[in-house]
Design a protein around this motif. Structure first.
Motif, PDB file in Angstrom:
ATOM      1  N   HIS A 131     -18.095 -44.261  97.569  1.00 55.03           N
ATOM      2  CA  HIS A 131     -18.652 -43.210  96.702  1.00 55.03           C
ATOM      3  C   HIS A 131     -20.088 -43.631  96.388  1.00 55.03           C
ATOM      4  O   HIS A 131     -20.313 -44.609  95.690  1.00 55.03           O
ATOM      5  N   LEU A 188     -11.856 -38.166 104.685  1.00 57.36           N
ATOM      6  CA  LEU A 188     -12.501 -39.390 105.166  1.00 57.36           C
ATOM      7  C   LEU A 188     -11.610 -40.579 104.807  1.00 57.36           C
ATOM      8  O   LEU A 188     -11.108 -40.667 103.696  1.00 57.36           O
ATOM      9  N   MET A 203      -5.605 -32.230  94.331  1.00 56.66           N
ATOM     10  CA  MET A 203      -6.012 -32.592  95.692  1.00 56.66           C
ATOM     11  C   MET A 203      -4.809 -33.122  96.458  1.00 56.66           C
ATOM     12  O   MET A 203      -4.043 -33.924  95.931  1.00 56.66           O
ATOM     13  N   LYS A 210     -12.395 -32.231 105.795  1.00 61.43           N
ATOM     14  CA  LYS A 210     -11.935 -33.364 106.571  1.00 61.43           C
ATOM     15  C   LYS A 210     -11.703 -34.498 105.590  1.00 61.43           C
ATOM     16  O   LYS A 210     -12.482 -34.720 104.679  1.00 61.43           O
ATOM     17  N   VAL A 265     -19.302 -32.395 103.785  1.00 58.80           N
ATOM     18  CA  VAL A 265     -18.108 -32.747 104.558  1.00 58.80           C
ATOM     19  C   VAL A 265     -17.709 -31.515 105.379  1.00 58.80           C
ATOM     20  O   VAL A 265     -17.670 -30.415 104.830  1.00 58.80           O
ATOM     21  N   ILE A 317     -13.418 -46.618  98.527  1.00 55.05           N
ATOM     22  CA  ILE A 317     -12.853 -45.961  97.337  1.00 55.05           C
ATOM     23  C   ILE A 317     -11.369 -46.264  97.149  1.00 55.05           C
ATOM     24  O   ILE A 317     -10.808 -45.969  96.108  1.00 55.05           O
ATOM     25  N   ILE A 327     -20.089 -34.213  98.069  1.00 57.68           N
ATOM     26  CA  ILE A 327     -18.857 -33.708  97.473  1.00 57.68           C
ATOM     27  C   ILE A 327     -19.117 -32.847  96.238  1.00 57.68           C
ATOM     28  O   ILE A 327     -18.486 -31.835  96.052  1.00 57.68           O
ATOM     29  N   GLU A 369     -23.388 -36.304  94.314  1.00 61.73           N
ATOM     30  CA  GLU A 369     -22.371 -37.268  94.739  1.00 61.73           C
ATOM     31  C   GLU A 369     -22.022 -37.095  96.211  1.00 61.73           C
ATOM     32  O   GLU A 369     -21.837 -35.969  96.686  1.00 61.73           O
ATOM     33  N   GLN A 424     -12.668 -47.265  91.887  1.00 59.10           N
ATOM     34  CA  GLN A 424     -12.082 -46.205  91.057  1.00 59.10           C
ATOM     35  C   GLN A 424     -10.577 -46.385  90.947  1.00 59.10           C
ATOM     36  O   GLN A 424      -9.936 -46.874  91.858  1.00 59.10           O
ATOM     37  N   LEU A 477     -19.677 -38.891  99.633  1.00 65.50           N
ATOM     38  CA  LEU A 477     -18.848 -39.923 100.251  1.00 65.50           C
ATOM     39  C   LEU A 477     -19.700 -40.445 101.398  1.00 65.50           C
ATOM     40  O   LEU A 477     -20.424 -39.688 102.035  1.00 65.50           O
ATOM     41  N   HIS A 500      -9.308 -41.826  90.667  1.00 69.99           N
ATOM     42  CA  HIS A 500     -10.587 -41.108  90.753  1.00 69.99           C
ATOM     43  C   HIS A 500     -11.464 -41.317  89.529  1.00 69.99           C
ATOM     44  O   HIS A 500     -12.456 -40.610  89.353  1.00 69.99           O
ATOM     45  N   GLY A 548     -11.273 -27.444  90.598  1.00 65.66           N
ATOM     46  CA  GLY A 548     -10.812 -28.816  90.309  1.00 65.66           C
ATOM     47  C   GLY A 548     -11.781 -29.650  89.503  1.00 65.66           C
ATOM     48  O   GLY A 548     -12.933 -29.299  89.299  1.00 65.66           O
ATOM     49  N   GLY A 549     -11.264 -30.764  89.053  1.00 66.70           N
ATOM     50  CA  GLY A 549     -12.060 -31.713  88.288  1.00 66.70           C
ATOM     51  C   GLY A 549     -11.183 -32.884  87.935  1.00 66.70           C
ATOM     52  O   GLY A 549      -9.960 -32.738  87.866  1.00 66.70           O
ATOM     53  N   GLY A 550     -11.807 -34.054  87.776  1.00 61.46           N
ATOM     54  CA  GLY A 550     -11.045 -35.235  87.394  1.00 61.46           C
ATOM     55  C   GLY A 550     -10.022 -35.654  88.438  1.00 61.46           C
ATOM     56  O   GLY A 550      -9.034 -36.296  88.119  1.00 61.46           O
ATOM     57  N   GLY A 551     -10.289 -35.276  89.684  1.00 61.17           N
ATOM     58  CA  GLY A 551      -9.429 -35.723  90.773  1.00 61.17           C
ATOM     59  C   GLY A 551      -8.091 -35.015  90.844  1.00 61.17           C
ATOM     60  O   GLY A 551      -7.209 -35.425  91.593  1.00 61.17           O
ATOM     61  N   ARG A 552      -7.924 -33.942  90.083  1.00 61.17           N
ATOM     62  CA  ARG A 552      -6.629 -33.248  90.117  1.00 61.17           C
ATOM     63  C   ARG A 552      -6.631 -32.103  91.126  1.00 61.17           C
ATOM     64  O   ARG A 552      -7.667 -31.573  91.489  1.00 61.17           O
TER      65      ARG A 552
HETATM   66  P1  ADP Z   1     -13.259 -34.081  91.156  1.00 64.61           P
HETATM   67  O1  ADP Z   1     -14.243 -33.052  90.714  1.00 64.61           O
HETATM   68  O2  ADP Z   1     -11.842 -33.704  90.861  1.00 64.61           O
HETATM   69  O3  ADP Z   1     -13.622 -35.463  90.699  1.00 64.61           O
HETATM   70  P2  ADP Z   1     -14.361 -34.623  93.825  1.00 64.61           P
HETATM   71  O4  ADP Z   1     -14.611 -33.580  94.827  1.00 64.61           O
HETATM   72  O5  ADP Z   1     -15.559 -35.217  93.128  1.00 64.61           O
HETATM   73  O6  ADP Z   1     -13.294 -34.055  92.756  1.00 64.61           O
HETATM   74  O7  ADP Z   1     -13.519 -35.797  94.487  1.00 64.61           O
HETATM   75  C1  ADP Z   1     -13.004 -36.851  93.723  1.00 64.61           C
HETATM   76  C2  ADP Z   1     -12.598 -38.009  94.595  1.00 64.61           C
HETATM   77  O8  ADP Z   1     -11.604 -37.616  95.566  1.00 64.61           O
HETATM   78  C3  ADP Z   1     -13.707 -38.605  95.424  1.00 64.61           C
HETATM   79  O9  ADP Z   1     -14.487 -39.553  94.690  1.00 64.61           O
HETATM   80  C4  ADP Z   1     -12.918 -39.260  96.539  1.00 64.61           C
HETATM   81  O10 ADP Z   1     -12.344 -40.457  96.043  1.00 64.61           O
HETATM   82  C5  ADP Z   1     -11.798 -38.269  96.806  1.00 64.61           C
HETATM   83  N1  ADP Z   1     -12.180 -37.273  97.836  1.00 64.61           N
HETATM   84  C6  ADP Z   1     -12.698 -36.041  97.620  1.00 64.61           C
HETATM   85  N2  ADP Z   1     -12.962 -35.400  98.803  1.00 64.61           N
HETATM   86  C7  ADP Z   1     -12.588 -36.252  99.785  1.00 64.61           C
HETATM   87  C8  ADP Z   1     -12.625 -36.195 101.235  1.00 64.61           C
HETATM   88  N3  ADP Z   1     -13.067 -35.119 101.893  1.00 64.61           N
HETATM   89  N4  ADP Z   1     -12.170 -37.272 101.911  1.00 64.61           N
HETATM   90  C9  ADP Z   1     -11.706 -38.366 101.250  1.00 64.61           C
HETATM   91  N5  ADP Z   1     -11.646 -38.486  99.915  1.00 64.61           N
HETATM   92  C10 ADP Z   1     -12.077 -37.453  99.172  1.00 64.61           C
END
Ligand code: ADP
Length: 447
Positions: free
Chosen positions: A208, A203, A168, A201, A131, A436, A286, A275, A232, A277, A235, A162-166
């Motif tokens: 996913h 998206l 962000m 950026k 990305v 997603i 990602i 993984e 999801q 996007l 996340h 980060g991890g688990g969607g936290r």
């Molecule tokens: P984590 O390790 O916390 O799971 P990821 O980088 O894998 O973080 O991102 C988790 C989710 O967040 C992705 O599956 C997507 O849904 C969203 N996401 C992450 N990066 C982007 C992006 N650049 N644009 C849009 N959605 C994103």
């Protein structure tokens, strides 16, 4: 080949590994916390060792306890499953120092991919599309504004650790950037003890899509196509399928080759997932997971391979059996994650299972550690089973999923099964038309 393997995990994934061991004639050692004394993985393994009290920090995450269990039982290798210590580079280092084989990649590969910035950097160098975003961490708001102006709004600010969607935060335009940046930083500091953030950026409507890869550690890598895990909630994946309903054979071959070549160049060993996007025909890296994924069975179904067996084989120094030219997709597979959770809030719902009946029949696989009278302890993940179906094509897989869900009986606790019955009635799920964000929007409307 190993004589004995210790499984540093619990639940359905521990059973999954024990099953592979048994078919290979390898003895298995289960480890467990006090609360898990009656767990199915303890019953099913050849031997078991209690490694500590109920909190995972004192049992399934306790490196000294697990190493001691290995030494007491004489296990030569450890399979980590997913979660817990599966992506812990220090654990792998300790095993190396004790002469125990880790069934997974090297500590170095885990470290590289565990840090989001070095992972992205490495991916870029290996020719994997990423990305557009900042080169590494963003130190302050002024830099954040400059980067955002270059890549274009909307942008997402993500925690390096980060991890688990936290950690962000999304900023739709410059007026939102400062608050988003500061919030992301303080949330990452609180959650991960590290406030470094980077930018990408954002998206708008991606899917996913993740590529299953496998390496022999000696320069050869293969790919086993993609899984679409776009459905999801917060996340967390809830429904996964392979192949992806929107991916063409040409796209699969192109991105698959890029990933397989990258794995070869890295000398990566074992199973991994890259993984992405996916939006408008483009893939954007990602992250990479350096372990077996929860959703690996959908790939096993369509390629007719046993990924755990192959992990064990290469870890023992045998030649990788997977060859790209033999890997042909057959049919379509779907997995749904059955969690002990109460709808509509998905609150964990541990408790006693009064009756359990697994579905069966053609093309049905149920991976679960449940049994009649089992008490789900409140200390761990709420995943209690995975229902995987395989059909000749997507419509057949969907029909089979509906049929199998109807046969499944889990009494005594609330589960996510009703959610899947409702989802299967949705035209977008029937046609495979979802991004997603689809599930969150649908849940907001229907629950
Ligand atoms: P984590 O390790 O916390 O799971 P990821 O980088 O894998 O973080 O991102 C988790 C989710 O967040 C992705 O599956 C997507 O849904 C969203 N996401 C992450 N990066 C982007 C992006 N650049 N644009 C849009 N959605 C994103």
């Amino acid at each position: 080949m190993f004589d004995k393997i210790l499984i540093a995990n619990r639940g359905e994934i521990a059973l999954r590994v024990i099953r592979a061991c048994r078919e290979m004639g390898i003895a298995s050692v289960a480890v467990h916390s006090v609360a898990d004394s009656d767990a199915m993985h303890v019953r099913m393994a050849d031997e078991s060792v209690c490694i500590g009290p109920n909190p995972s920090s004192q049992s399934y995450l306790s490196v000294p306890a697990i190493v001691a269990a290995c030494e007491i039982t004489g296990a030569q290798a450890i399979h980590p499953g997913y979660g817990f210590l599966s992506e812990n580079a220090n654990f792998v280092q300790v095993l190396e120092d004790h002469g125990i084989t880790f069934i997974g990649p090297t500590a170095e590969h885990i470290r590289i991919m565990g840090d989001k910035i070095t992972a992205k950097e490495t991916a870029k160098q290996l020719g994997i599309p990423v990305v557009p975003g900042s080169d590494g961490g963003v130190p302050d708001v002024a830099t954040a504004k400059k980067v955002a102006a270059e890549i274009g709004y909307p942008v997402i600010i993500k925690a390096t650790a980060g991890g688990g969607g936290r950690g962000m935060k999304v900023a739709r335009d410059e007026s939102e950037l400062e608050v988003a940046f500061r919030t992301a930083r303080s949330e990452s500091k609180a959650a991960f003890g590290n406030d470094e953030c980077y930018m990408e950026k954002y998206l708008q409507r991606p899917r996913h899509i993740e590529i299953q890869v496998f390496g022999d550690g000696k320069g050869r890598g293969v790919h086993l196509g993609e899984r679409d895990c776009s459905l999801q909630r917060r996340h967390q994946k809830v429904f996964e399928e392979a192949p992806g309903p929107c991916i063409t054979p040409e796209e699969r071959a192109r991105i698959g080759k890029i990933c397989a070549d990258a794995i070869g160049k890295l000398n990566y060993i074992g199973a991994g997932t890259i993984e992405f996007l996916y939006e408008d025909g483009e893939f954007y890296f990602i992250e990479m997971n350096t372990r077996l994924q929860v959703e690996h069975p959908v790939t096993e179904a369509i390629f007719d391979v046993d990924l755990v067996r192959e992990q064990i084989r290469v870890a023992a120094g045998e030649e990788m059996e997977l060859r790209q030219e033999d890997l042909k997709i057959r049919g379509h597979a779907i997995e749904v994650r059955i969690n002990a959770e109460r709808l509509p809030n998905f609150a964990p719902c541990p408790g006693k299972i009064t009756q359990y009946h697994a579905p069966g029949g053609l093309g049905v696989r149920m991976d679960s550690a449940l049994y009649d009278g089992y008490s789900i302890p409140p200390y761990y993940d709420s995943l209690i089973g995975k229902l995987i179906v395989h059909g000749r094509d997507r419509p057949e897989a969907l029909a089979r999923l509906s049929r199998a869900l109807g046969e499944l009986i889990v009494d005594g606790v609330d589960t996510t099964v009703p959610l899947f019955h409702q989802l299967l009635a949705e035209p977008d799920i029937q046609s495979g038309n979802y991004s997603i964000h689809w599930l969150e929007k649908w849940l907001a409307k229907n629950f």
